[in-house]
Each structure stands twice: as C-alpha cells, then as structure tokens.
Design a protein around this motif. Structure first.
Motif, PDB file in Angstrom:
ATOM      1  N   SER A 236      39.502  49.270  50.906  1.00 32.88           N
ATOM      2  CA  SER A 236      39.992  48.488  49.539  1.00 32.88           C
ATOM      3  C   SER A 236      38.409  48.157  48.965  1.00 32.88           C
ATOM      4  O   SER A 236      37.783  47.838  48.431  1.00 32.88           O
ATOM      5  N   THR A 240      35.577  49.563  46.494  1.00 30.17           N
ATOM      6  CA  THR A 240      35.390  48.440  45.563  1.00 30.17           C
ATOM      7  C   THR A 240      34.071  49.053  45.291  1.00 30.17           C
ATOM      8  O   THR A 240      33.394  49.304  44.162  1.00 30.17           O
ATOM      9  N   THR A 473      39.471  41.387  49.164  1.00 29.18           N
ATOM     10  CA  THR A 473      40.162  41.936  50.060  1.00 29.18           C
ATOM     11  C   THR A 473      40.811  42.140  51.104  1.00 29.18           C
ATOM     12  O   THR A 473      41.119  42.804  51.789  1.00 29.18           O
ATOM     13  N   LYS A 637      47.701  41.094  41.636  1.00 24.05           N
ATOM     14  CA  LYS A 637      46.357  41.423  42.073  1.00 24.05           C
ATOM     15  C   LYS A 637      45.543  41.061  40.506  1.00 24.05           C
ATOM     16  O   LYS A 637      44.738  41.189  40.019  1.00 24.05           O
ATOM     17  N   ALA A 647      41.900  43.113  45.285  1.00 19.25           N
ATOM     18  CA  ALA A 647      41.871  44.740  45.574  1.00 19.25           C
ATOM     19  C   ALA A 647      42.913  44.503  47.004  1.00 19.25           C
ATOM     20  O   ALA A 647      42.744  44.014  47.832  1.00 19.25           O
ATOM     21  N   THR A 651      48.185  45.105  46.159  1.00 20.45           N
ATOM     22  CA  THR A 651      47.953  44.618  44.644  1.00 20.45           C
ATOM     23  C   THR A 651      48.247  45.670  43.696  1.00 20.45           C
ATOM     24  O   THR A 651      48.206  45.494  42.294  1.00 20.45           O
ATOM     25  N   SER A 665      43.439  50.198  44.425  1.00 18.13           N
ATOM     26  CA  SER A 665      42.776  49.513  43.725  1.00 18.13           C
ATOM     27  C   SER A 665      41.820  49.094  43.937  1.00 18.13           C
ATOM     28  O   SER A 665      40.620  47.539  42.901  1.00 18.13           O
ATOM     29  N   GLY A 666      40.579  49.510  44.600  1.00 17.46           N
ATOM     30  CA  GLY A 666      39.178  49.083  44.867  1.00 17.46           C
ATOM     31  C   GLY A 666      38.357  50.081  43.040  1.00 17.46           C
ATOM     32  O   GLY A 666      37.860  49.354  42.685  1.00 17.46           O
ATOM     33  N   ARG A 668      39.886  50.651  40.506  1.00 15.82           N
ATOM     34  CA  ARG A 668      40.610  49.912  39.643  1.00 15.82           C
ATOM     35  C   ARG A 668      39.565  47.966  39.489  1.00 15.82           C
ATOM     36  O   ARG A 668      39.481  47.975  38.073  1.00 15.82           O
ATOM     37  N   GLU A 669      39.067  47.538  40.880  1.00 14.43           N
ATOM     38  CA  GLU A 669      38.720  46.636  39.865  1.00 14.43           C
ATOM     39  C   GLU A 669      37.226  46.528  40.013  1.00 14.43           C
ATOM     40  O   GLU A 669      36.744  45.366  39.274  1.00 14.43           O
TER      41      GLU A 669
END
Length: 687
Positions: A236, A240, A473, A637, A647, A651, A665-666, A668-669
């Motif tokens: 993650s 990111t 993370t 999250k 992340a 999350t 999730s990475g 997303r952030e």
C-alpha cells in the motif's frame, strides 16, 4: 453521420481543417493529419475559434448529441446496450482500431479485464456503467451530471476506458485519445478542446486508467505541490508513492524494517518461491495484481477448484465418499447463506458469535429438511474442515467472528474469475514497483506530531522531518499496539475503529521433500494443486487445514518438491513456542497419517513469524463479534485534518484481506492528496 463535415486537427500546429466527405474516416487518419498546405499557410474558419472559447457549447446547441464513429468501445458494448444511448452511431463502426501501442505489442486482455457492467449479471469489482456517471464523476464534472448532457462526458470516458481495457500496458495520452474521438461537426472541436484532457486527467488521478508498473509522469498540480511522507513500504505504501510519482509528486517512504514489501515477502531457500505472506490472487478479472503481473511479465497459474479431502487414516472422502463430501459442502454453504439472509432481512437483529449462529442454523436446516440422520461423525469432521478453512480466511477462530458482519464485503462486487498463484512470488511485484522510489529502510517512526500546520515525524534515531501530508500504511496490529504514536491522539472515532477491528493472524510453513509422495490425480485424472486435511479432533481444524503444492524447478532446473500449509486460531503460537524443526516434524507427522503407505523424507523447511514481528504483527483483518463491518473500515480510511491519510487492507471495506485491496487503497490515497491539493478539482468544475 453522412453530411456534416469533419474537423481534423493538425498534429504540428493544432489548427483545425474542415473536411467534407461522405466517407467515414479512421483514427489512423486523424493521428497523422497535418495542414495540407503547411501550417504557415493554414487559417482557421471563424466558427472554429468560437468553439475553442465556448466551454458551454454543448448546452447551447439543439438536437441530438453527436454520435461517435469507428469507436473502440463499440465492440465492448454493442451486445448489451443500445448504441445510440451510449453515444455511438451503429451504422459507422466498421473500422474501429487502436493505432498506437506505445512500444508494447497489442495482446488479448479479455480474460483479465471486464470494466463495463454487463446487464443482468453479477456486479464485479472495478466496473463502471457505460450509460451512467459515478458519484465522484458527477462531483468532479457537475455541469454534465444530469441528462441529456451527461452523454458528452460518457462518450469520452467510455472511449478512454475502452482504450485502457484493450491495451493497459502503456500510458494513454491526450494525443492517443484525440485520434479515437471520431465525430462529425463542431462536436469534435468541443470534445478535443474542452473534455479530453480534463477527463483523461481525472481518470488517471483516480487510478481508473494509467496505473501500474510502467513509468510516466503528468503534472496536474501546477503549483503548491505538497511535501509527502509515507510511513511503511509495503504494497500500500509503495502503491501510494508510485501513483504520486506518476502524478508529479515525489514522496519519501520510511520503512522500519531492513527491507521493503511488508507482508509480500517470499522465501526461496527451498529452491522455489514460497510466500511467507501473500501469494494468492483472489479472482483475476479486473484485479490490479493480475494486471501488474501481466505488465511486469511475472508468471502466475490459475488454480483449480478441485480440493481432495483426506482424513488422518488416509481415506480420501472426495473420491471414496463423494456423495458425503458434496452433501457437507452444500450444507455448509446453505448455512452461511441462511445466516446472511437472516441479517439482510432484519438489519436490527442483534449480533451473535458466528460459531453460535452457525450451530443454530445448521441444526435448524437439517431439522426442517428432516435430515438429522445424515449428521454422522464423518459428516461433522468434514464440516469442521470447512470451518477450519473459514478460520484461515479470517485469521482467527470462528468463535471470534461477527455473525452479522464477518462477510460484510460480500455486498460489494468482488473480483471475478479464477484464483491464481504467483509462481515467481508476490515479492517480485513490490521489488519491481519499488524501483526509482525514495525508500529509507531502518527508519522506524517514533511520533507523528500533527498539532501544527505541518506534520512532524520524529524518528527513533532522534531526527525529525516536517511534511505537508503523511500517509500512514502501517498494519492494524501496529496501530493497536502504539496508541501514543500520534500527538495529539487521533480523533475518538478513529481510535475506536482501530480498537474495534480484529487483527487476524496465520503463520505459514513449507517443507521440502525428496520426492512427490502425495496423490496427484483428481477424479478426471488431472493434477491437483492442493488437498485438505479432515482432522479427527475439532480442535485441530486450524492446524494444517490445507496443503498447497508449490513444487517446481529450482534455479538449476532440478525438480523440487515442496508443500506449504498454515496454522491459525488456537494453534498460531506454535511457531514461537517450538523450533522450526519441531514445527516441521508436526507437519510431516500429519502427512504420514494422511499418506500411511508413502515414503516421506523431509529435507528442509521454512516457517513464518508474522506475529512476533514488531513492525507487522498480523496477517489480515477480520470483523469480530460486536463490531461493525463497513463503518469500521470506512472510519479507518478517513483523512484526519487534511494531512493524515491512511492506507492498507484494513482501510478498504470492499476488498480487505487482499493484496489487491492494499494496492487499491494506495491509489485511493494518492488521488485524494492530489485532488485535495487541486482544491476539489477547480480546473474541472470550471468547465
């Protein structure tokens, strides 16, 4: 479709030339067009300049929206949608083609990519509806949020996604998209001047297209680029950082351990790659991990669903008692379906422990069908195998799980298709993605001080650095163990979510043998890839529940025979209480019971120790009794004060427990950081 002129854009100077023809033009012609008599002698007609400046042209024109011709999305949608409703002219679709491969040969991706929703089928992860805008799309492009104007956005969005579906191995550029926007009249000028760039940028920022293992860089932030730190260099954190780098931000990753990768860590001491942590792709359609393997060139093998069940006397129920095996499998799934339906029909029904609810429902279903007589000791043992497999899936005992929420993610679309094993090991993915990133190993963070405008990271070494935004993370277990990591403490709702969610733990072990002694044939004579153990004692169902065949060739080309299994629940501490040799001995003793006539000679072993790792401490999350599912993941999250981001698989409510969930999730952030820095996308909302 026949009589309006085309407007071709010069690839050198950007001027438009009006061309009248009844022929349908192709993307290739648009891609190579230049001013016929030279750019210096070319002049544009007055109405072209008017359209260049008319950001609201489509709101002032009358009649039907223009229909795209020779569009790359046509063959993906024609069997399921009325083409006119998705903005395409069905009479002019004979010459659609991708024309730029970006240096990577075109190849078929239909087996791994299905990003458009197909009516009357199950919803799967990572899809969009070609006729409707998603909520975040409406937020970013509010002027196109409602009919009839949404069609203009959808025409460009669907074209871009179709291009990505068919060739997700290189960056989709604005120039590539422009060549695929084939439409007559002023609409083409409007599309190219006002929609292609912002929509492509938005889809790229969101990680819907243009993500993964290839390198590119765009600069959606023209100023005020934030200084970003990422705590943790697992999948993650690396996801990111890599996506931020694609979006023009060079983040710094701080990793407490002496290696990156987190729980994607392989052991190759036995001659083949055995994942100490993740190695299974859970559903390979639309799964970003599958796509990463394809982009990088990492080998993976789709798994069969045939899993022979063998007890501790050597009896194979799947072959010798197939009817009983099928009965138990059906009953197990019926019980879980009944539990799910019970809570779906009454959301106010109080939560109970899953083990208790399973027992009640199991007895009730058998009684209702007057089948109590089939519940024999053998039936119960096979049922315990399935419950043991559920304990492996959640990393804890069934007694700890919430009956109401343990499978909360089932309400979302999951990745479809077969599961797959990454033959080269999952670590090869993070090793590749980590290239070019600023990863600083052996840098444990002691304190995250976020009380001022900037976030100050204090390290165990005594050093400190300040950042505009920090992405955390670390695993849920680390967050649970270190409540004083943040100064001031995190908001109460965030702290409660950390406390409420469960940190599941499994430990893996693998043993190398001098030969393949285990059965290799299924009912049809095909080779099996794993087999299950039916335990004599209920307490042993979480002890070596399934054995996976990781046999292959070692680096010298020699055949290598390896089996991998795991322990969880009440047996998980075995790896810390016994030596690795003693764990391997128990592993082999179990196999000798299952294959009493076999000659079994172990010649090496590997054992994981995630629970004892102070910087990881777990495998994946679960929803314990009394906790909420989606709400807890969603709290985890949430961004804190527009500068602390979070992340990891803990999350993402839709895809917890998986490599794909952690990776997404990475993305997303990273997108949240960029979109926030753009002040809620002002460049887009000005359209």
């Amino acid at each position: 479709s026949r009589f309006l002129p085309y407007y071709l854009k010069c690839q050198s100077c950007g001027k438009y030339t009006k061309t009248s023809t009844t022929d349908n033009l192709t993307a290739q012609l648009f891609a190579i067009f230049t001013c016929p008599h030279g750019c210096q002698y070319s002049t544009e007609q007055p109405e072209i300049e008017r359209i260049r400046k008319a950001t609201e042209w489509c709101f002032n024109e009358y009649g039907y929206p223009p229909l795209l011709q020779n569009n790359v999305a046509y063959d993906l949608l024609v069997d399921h949608y009325v083409t006119r409703s998705s903005g395409m002219d069905a009479t002019t679709q004979g010459k659609a083609e991708l024309i730029e491969d970006g240096g990577v040969a075109f190849r078929d991706t239909k087996k791994i990519m299905h990003m458009f929703y197909v009516p009357f089928t199950d919803v799967i992860a990572n899809i969009v509806h070609p006729e409707f805008m998603e909520t975040d799309e409406k937020f970013a492009f509010p002027k196109f949020a409602d009919d009839p104007h949404s069609i203009y956005y959808l025409q460009i969005r669907n074209t871009i996604i179709a291009m990505w579906l068919k060739h997700p191995f290189v960056e989709i550029t604005q120039k590539m998209v422009e060549a695929q926007v084939i439409v007559r009249g002023h609409a083409r000028i409007f599309f190219l001047e006002h929609l292609v760039q912002p929509i492509l940028e938005f889809l790229t920022i969101k990680g819907i297209v243009n993500y993964g293992a290839f390198d590119f860089r765009i600069t959606p932030l023209k100023a005020n680029v934030p200084k970003v730190a990422i705590i943790g260099a697992g999948i993650s954190g690396i996801s990111t950082a890599r996506h931020l780098k694609h979006l023009g931000i060079d983040a710094i990753l701080f990793e407490a351990k002496d290696r990156h990768g987190g729980r994607m860590n392989d052991d190759k001491s036995l001659g083949v790659a055995v994942g100490k942590g993740a190695q299974i792709i859970v559903g390979n359609i639309n799964n970003p991990i599958t796509l990463l393997c394809e982009q990088i060139g990492i080998k993976y093998r789709n798994s069969q669903f045939f899993c022979p069940l063998i007890d501790e006397t050597g009896k194979c129920y799947t072959l010798e008692r197939r009817e009983l095996d099928d009965q138990v499998d059906l009953h197990y799934n019926n019980v879980l379906d009944a539990i799910r339906n019970k809570y779906q029909s009454d959301r106010n029904l109080p939560d109970v422990r899953l083990e208790e609810m399973f027992s009640i429902m199991s007895e009730g279903l058998l009684a209702a069908a007057e089948l109590e007589s089939i519940y024999t000791p053998e039936f119960e043992k096979i049922l315990d195998f399935h419950l043991g497999n559920l304990e492996f899936s959640c990393g804890t005992a069934v007694a700890n799980l919430s009956a109401k929420e343990y499978d909360h993610n089932e309400k979302f679309g999951n990745f479809a298709g077969e599961h797959a094993v990454i033959l080269d090991g999952a670590q090869t993915i993070v090793d590749y993605l980590a290239q070019g990133l600023d990863i600083r190993l052996n840098c444990p963070v002691k304190c995250v001080d976020w009380k001022e405008k900037r976030v100050k990271l204090e390290f165990e070494t005594g050093e400190a650095m300040e950042f505009d935004k920090v992405v955390v993370t670390t695993s849920l277990a680390v967050l649970k163990k270190n409540p004083k990591l943040f100064k001031p403490p995190l908001p109460p709702t965030k702290r409660k979510a950390i406390e409420d969610l469960g940190a599941g733990l499994i430990e893996k072990m693998a043993v190398k043998f001098d030969r393949r002694f285990w059965s290799t044939a299924d009912a049809n004579g095909g080779k099996t890839e794993y087999f299950g153990k039916v335990s004599d004692a209920k307490s042993d169902r979480s002890l070596f529940n399934i054995f996976y065949d990781f046999s292959g060739k070692d680096p010298s080309g020699q055949d290598t025979y390896v089996l991998m299994s795991y322990v969880t629940a009440e047996h998980v501490n075995m790896v810390n209480e016994l030596t690795e040799e003693q764990v391997a001995q128990k592993f082999v003793e179990t196999l000798r019971k299952m294959f009493p006539k076999a000659v079994i000679n172990p010649i090496g072993q590997m054992v994981s120790h995630w629970g004892a790792d102070p910087y990881i401490g777990m495998s994946y999350t679960f929803v314990p009794f009394g906790s909420e599912g989606d709400a807890t993941y969603n709290k985890l999250k949430e961004t804190v004060d527009d500068k602390l981001y979070f992340a990891g698989e803990h999350t993402i409510a839709a895809e917890p427990q998986t490599m794909a969930g952690a990776y997404l999730s990475g993305l997303r952030e990273a997108s949240k950081i960029v979109l926030h820095s753009k002040s809620l996308v002002p460049d887009l909302t000005d359209i």
